[in-house]
Design a protein around this motif. Structure first.
Motif, PDB file in Angstrom:
ATOM      1  N   LEU A  19      42.688  22.271  23.577  1.00  0.00           N
ATOM      2  CA  LEU A  19      43.663  23.142  24.198  1.00  0.00           C
ATOM      3  C   LEU A  19      44.798  22.359  24.850  1.00  0.00           C
ATOM      4  CD1 LEU A  19      44.124  26.168  24.640  1.00  0.00           C
ATOM      5  CD2 LEU A  19      43.036  25.943  26.871  1.00  0.00           C
ATOM      6  N   ALA A  20      44.567  21.077  25.148  1.00  0.00           N
ATOM      7  CA  ALA A  20      45.589  20.255  25.784  1.00  0.00           C
ATOM      8  C   ALA A  20      46.802  20.065  24.884  1.00  0.00           C
ATOM      9  CB  ALA A  20      45.008  18.894  26.175  1.00  0.00           C
ATOM     10  N   GLY A  21      46.637  20.174  23.589  1.00  0.00           N
ATOM     11  CA  GLY A  21      47.769  20.052  22.679  1.00  0.00           C
ATOM     12  C   GLY A  21      47.929  21.335  21.906  1.00  0.00           C
ATOM     13  N   PHE A  22      49.087  21.933  21.940  1.00  0.00           N
ATOM     14  CA  PHE A  22      49.270  23.249  21.350  1.00  0.00           C
ATOM     15  C   PHE A  22      49.118  23.247  19.833  1.00  0.00           C
ATOM     16  CE2 PHE A  22      49.651  24.663  25.283  1.00  0.00           C
ATOM     17  CZ  PHE A  22      50.837  25.178  25.769  1.00  0.00           C
ATOM     18  N   SER A  23      49.805  22.350  19.150  1.00  0.00           N
ATOM     19  CA  SER A  23      49.762  22.354  17.692  1.00  0.00           C
ATOM     20  C   SER A  23      48.360  22.114  17.146  1.00  0.00           C
ATOM     21  CB  SER A  23      50.733  21.305  17.147  1.00  0.00           C
ATOM     22  OG  SER A  23      52.063  21.667  17.486  1.00  0.00           O
ATOM     23  N   HIS A  49      47.693  32.465  19.085  1.00  0.00           N
ATOM     24  CA  HIS A  49      48.740  31.776  18.348  1.00  0.00           C
ATOM     25  C   HIS A  49      50.089  31.952  19.034  1.00  0.00           C
ATOM     26  CE1 HIS A  49      51.554  30.734  15.157  1.00  0.00           C
ATOM     27  NE2 HIS A  49      50.544  30.121  14.543  1.00  0.00           N
ATOM     28  N   ARG A  50      50.396  33.156  19.474  1.00  0.00           N
ATOM     29  CA  ARG A  50      51.653  33.391  20.166  1.00  0.00           C
ATOM     30  C   ARG A  50      51.657  32.733  21.543  1.00  0.00           C
ATOM     31  NH1 ARG A  50      50.921  38.626  18.125  1.00  0.00           N
ATOM     32  NH2 ARG A  50      50.275  39.397  20.164  1.00  0.00           N
ATOM     33  N   LEU A  51      50.524  32.798  22.208  1.00  0.00           N
ATOM     34  CA  LEU A  51      50.442  32.233  23.558  1.00  0.00           C
ATOM     35  C   LEU A  51      50.632  30.732  23.563  1.00  0.00           C
ATOM     36  CD1 LEU A  51      49.800  32.568  26.574  1.00  0.00           C
ATOM     37  CD2 LEU A  51      47.388  32.276  25.994  1.00  0.00           C
ATOM     38  N   LEU A  52      49.986  30.049  22.616  1.00  0.00           N
ATOM     39  CA  LEU A  52      49.982  28.588  22.628  1.00  0.00           C
ATOM     40  C   LEU A  52      51.199  27.987  21.958  1.00  0.00           C
ATOM     41  CD1 LEU A  52      46.218  27.958  21.825  1.00  0.00           C
ATOM     42  CD2 LEU A  52      47.355  27.957  24.043  1.00  0.00           C
ATOM     43  N   SER A  53      51.921  28.752  21.184  1.00  0.00           N
ATOM     44  CA  SER A  53      53.110  28.225  20.516  1.00  0.00           C
ATOM     45  C   SER A  53      54.336  29.030  20.911  1.00  0.00           C
ATOM     46  CB  SER A  53      52.923  28.250  18.999  1.00  0.00           C
ATOM     47  OG  SER A  53      52.672  29.564  18.548  1.00  0.00           O
ATOM     48  N   PHE A  54      54.430  29.371  22.209  1.00  0.00           N
ATOM     49  CA  PHE A  54      55.486  30.273  22.646  1.00  0.00           C
ATOM     50  C   PHE A  54      56.890  29.766  22.373  1.00  0.00           C
ATOM     51  CE2 PHE A  54      56.878  28.105  26.454  1.00  0.00           C
ATOM     52  CZ  PHE A  54      55.769  27.450  26.913  1.00  0.00           C
ATOM     53  N   PRO A  55      57.173  28.445  22.322  1.00  0.00           N
ATOM     54  CA  PRO A  55      58.551  28.053  22.033  1.00  0.00           C
ATOM     55  C   PRO A  55      59.024  28.519  20.668  1.00  0.00           C
ATOM     56  CG  PRO A  55      57.344  26.236  23.002  1.00  0.00           C
ATOM     57  CD  PRO A  55      56.329  27.297  22.634  1.00  0.00           C
ATOM     58  N   ARG A  56      58.092  28.775  19.732  1.00  0.00           N
ATOM     59  CA  ARG A  56      58.484  29.145  18.380  1.00  0.00           C
ATOM     60  C   ARG A  56      58.253  30.617  18.108  1.00  0.00           C
ATOM     61  NH1 ARG A  56      55.444  24.634  18.126  1.00  0.00           N
ATOM     62  NH2 ARG A  56      53.619  25.758  17.369  1.00  0.00           N
ATOM     63  N   LYS A  57      57.818  31.374  19.115  1.00  0.00           N
ATOM     64  CA  LYS A  57      57.430  32.754  18.866  1.00  0.00           C
ATOM     65  C   LYS A  57      58.187  33.766  19.713  1.00  0.00           C
ATOM     66  CE  LYS A  57      54.456  31.832  15.709  1.00  0.00           C
ATOM     67  NZ  LYS A  57      54.668  32.306  14.332  1.00  0.00           N
ATOM     68  N   GLN A  58      59.378  33.441  20.122  1.00  0.00           N
ATOM     69  CA  GLN A  58      60.109  34.363  20.978  1.00  0.00           C
ATOM     70  C   GLN A  58      60.432  35.659  20.248  1.00  0.00           C
ATOM     71  OE1 GLN A  58      63.454  32.143  22.449  1.00  0.00           O
ATOM     72  NE2 GLN A  58      62.180  30.367  22.771  1.00  0.00           N
ATOM     73  N   ALA A  59      60.856  35.540  18.990  1.00  0.00           N
ATOM     74  CA  ALA A  59      61.203  36.733  18.223  1.00  0.00           C
ATOM     75  C   ALA A  59      59.980  37.614  18.007  1.00  0.00           C
ATOM     76  CB  ALA A  59      61.809  36.340  16.883  1.00  0.00           C
ATOM     77  N   VAL A  60      58.807  36.985  17.784  1.00  0.00           N
ATOM     78  CA  VAL A  60      57.579  37.740  17.584  1.00  0.00           C
ATOM     79  C   VAL A  60      57.245  38.538  18.824  1.00  0.00           C
ATOM     80  CG1 VAL A  60      55.095  37.575  17.203  1.00  0.00           C
ATOM     81  CG2 VAL A  60      56.657  36.115  15.913  1.00  0.00           C
ATOM     82  N   TYR A  61      57.380  37.888  19.986  1.00  0.00           N
ATOM     83  CA  TYR A  61      57.077  38.594  21.242  1.00  0.00           C
ATOM     84  C   TYR A  61      58.005  39.782  21.435  1.00  0.00           C
ATOM     85  CZ  TYR A  61      56.579  39.747  26.112  1.00  0.00           C
ATOM     86  OH  TYR A  61      56.403  40.438  27.274  1.00  0.00           O
ATOM     87  N   ALA A  62      59.307  39.549  21.224  1.00  0.00           N
ATOM     88  CA  ALA A  62      60.273  40.622  21.423  1.00  0.00           C
ATOM     89  C   ALA A  62      59.949  41.815  20.532  1.00  0.00           C
ATOM     90  CB  ALA A  62      61.687  40.112  21.121  1.00  0.00           C
ATOM     91  N   PRO A  94      50.938  23.909  32.375  1.00  0.00           N
ATOM     92  CA  PRO A  94      50.036  22.858  32.859  1.00  0.00           C
ATOM     93  C   PRO A  94      50.091  21.567  32.048  1.00  0.00           C
ATOM     94  CG  PRO A  94      48.810  24.507  31.639  1.00  0.00           C
ATOM     95  CD  PRO A  94      50.214  25.033  31.766  1.00  0.00           C
ATOM     96  N   VAL A  95      50.439  21.655  30.769  1.00  0.00           N
ATOM     97  CA  VAL A  95      50.475  20.464  29.918  1.00  0.00           C
ATOM     98  C   VAL A  95      51.789  19.723  30.155  1.00  0.00           C
ATOM     99  CG1 VAL A  95      50.395  19.604  27.551  1.00  0.00           C
ATOM    100  CG2 VAL A  95      49.044  21.596  28.208  1.00  0.00           C
ATOM    101  N   ARG A  96      51.701  18.423  30.410  1.00  0.00           N
ATOM    102  CA  ARG A  96      52.873  17.652  30.823  1.00  0.00           C
ATOM    103  C   ARG A  96      54.030  17.724  29.833  1.00  0.00           C
ATOM    104  NH1 ARG A  96      52.535  11.222  31.315  1.00  0.00           N
ATOM    105  NH2 ARG A  96      52.532  11.539  29.051  1.00  0.00           N
ATOM    106  N   ASP A  97      53.768  17.480  28.558  1.00  0.00           N
ATOM    107  CA  ASP A  97      54.846  17.483  27.562  1.00  0.00           C
ATOM    108  C   ASP A  97      55.528  18.843  27.491  1.00  0.00           C
ATOM    109  OD1 ASP A  97      54.275  14.875  27.028  1.00  0.00           O
ATOM    110  OD2 ASP A  97      53.161  15.264  25.177  1.00  0.00           O
ATOM    111  N   THR A  98      54.724  19.890  27.547  1.00  0.00           N
ATOM    112  CA  THR A  98      55.278  21.239  27.480  1.00  0.00           C
ATOM    113  C   THR A  98      56.080  21.554  28.737  1.00  0.00           C
ATOM    114  OG1 THR A  98      53.347  21.922  26.203  1.00  0.00           O
ATOM    115  CG2 THR A  98      54.732  23.664  27.107  1.00  0.00           C
ATOM    116  N   ARG A  99      55.589  21.108  29.885  1.00  0.00           N
ATOM    117  CA  ARG A  99      56.312  21.353  31.139  1.00  0.00           C
ATOM    118  C   ARG A  99      57.648  20.621  31.138  1.00  0.00           C
ATOM    119  NH1 ARG A  99      54.191  21.021  37.362  1.00  0.00           N
ATOM    120  NH2 ARG A  99      52.705  22.508  36.490  1.00  0.00           N
TER     121      ARG A  99
END
Length: 250
Positions: A19-23, A49-62, A94-99
């Motif tokens: 879980l520490a790495g999204f991909s 999938h949407r939760l952990l890869s939110f930078p690429r899923k904005q359109a899906v959420y909308a 919480p994950v440093r790279d993502t933050r």
């Protein structure tokens, strides 16, 4: 030969380790989907999938939330980035790279908004349009606000005005850049050997339509003192900051 069934407990531990790495998590879930999640996979996997890869899923959420472009939060003529309408960006990751990526996005947004709207001071406990998005019912926590502004302070693009970090002075132009803008203003208006008050510089007729019109007096004085140290002008004291005179020598 009988197939060995996976140990659910061990597989679950492996899931949280990854879980520490999204991909890697997404790939792991796909491999384990049929064996581990069984009938619930059609509900659990898309959500994660949407939760952990939110930078690429904005359109899906909308789309899933029924947010058309017209329904998304907007601030007049200022164009908000897509991430502003996606809830996870309002929670410190919480994950440093993502933050770090999250903080970078917020830094750019805050600076651009303050620049285009001529905002110089932001209070952590005061109303600021970027601190909340009522359309998605999300607001930045005090911790997140301080984290984003502190990141700008570290870059020299903002300064805390008090030790308790309640108010922050935004330097969407650095002091040197403000000084250069003042020099350009003086030359464009033929004021190379003129005398003006500080108030005339920041709110006079000559400065209308320029970035220095209405600028924060604290930033203006620092820029003027920077130019004074370079021999570009002399500051004459008055009864107040606004009454101080400035003699240009360009």
């Amino acid at each position: 030969m009988q197939e060995t069934r996976p140990n659910v407990r061990e597989t679950t531990r492996e899931f949280f380790r990854k879980l520490a790495g999204f991909s890697p998590v997404i790939a792991f879930l796909r491999r384990q989907n049929r064996r581990l999640l069984g009938r619930t996979r059609i509900f659990v996997l898309p959500f994660l999938h949407r939760l952990l890869s939110f930078p690429r899923k904005q359109a899906v959420y909308a789309e899933t939330q029924g947010l058309s472009r017209g329904a998304m939060q907007n601030l007049g003529d200022f164009k908000l980035p897509n991430f502003f309408n996606y809830p996870p960006y309002f929670t410190l990751q919480p994950v440093r790279d993502t933050r770090e990526k999250q903080i970078q996005l917020w830094k750019e947004l805050i600076i651009e908004y303050c620049r285009t709207q001529s905002v110089f001071i932001v209070g952590l406990d005061e109303y600021f349009p970027l601190f909340s998005n009522p359309v998605i019912e999300r607001s930045l926590s005090h911790e997140a606000r301080e984290a984003f502004l502190s990141a700008l302070v570290l870059e020299g693009r903002a300064e805390w005005l008090d030790k308790s970090h309640k108010k922050c002075l935004l330097l969407w132009h650095r002091i040197q850049d403000w000084a250069d803008l003042i020099i350009s203003f003086v030359k464009d208006n033929g004021l190379e050997d003129s005398v003006m008050t500080v108030e005339e510089i920041r709110s006079g007729v000559e400065s209308r339509g320029t970035e220095i019109h209405g600028m924060d007096s604290t930033i203006l004085m620092r820029a003027l003192k920077h130019l004074e140290n370079k021999g570009k002008l002399a500051i004459f004291k008055g009864t107040s900051t606004d009454d101080q005179g400035v003699k240009f020598s360009l």
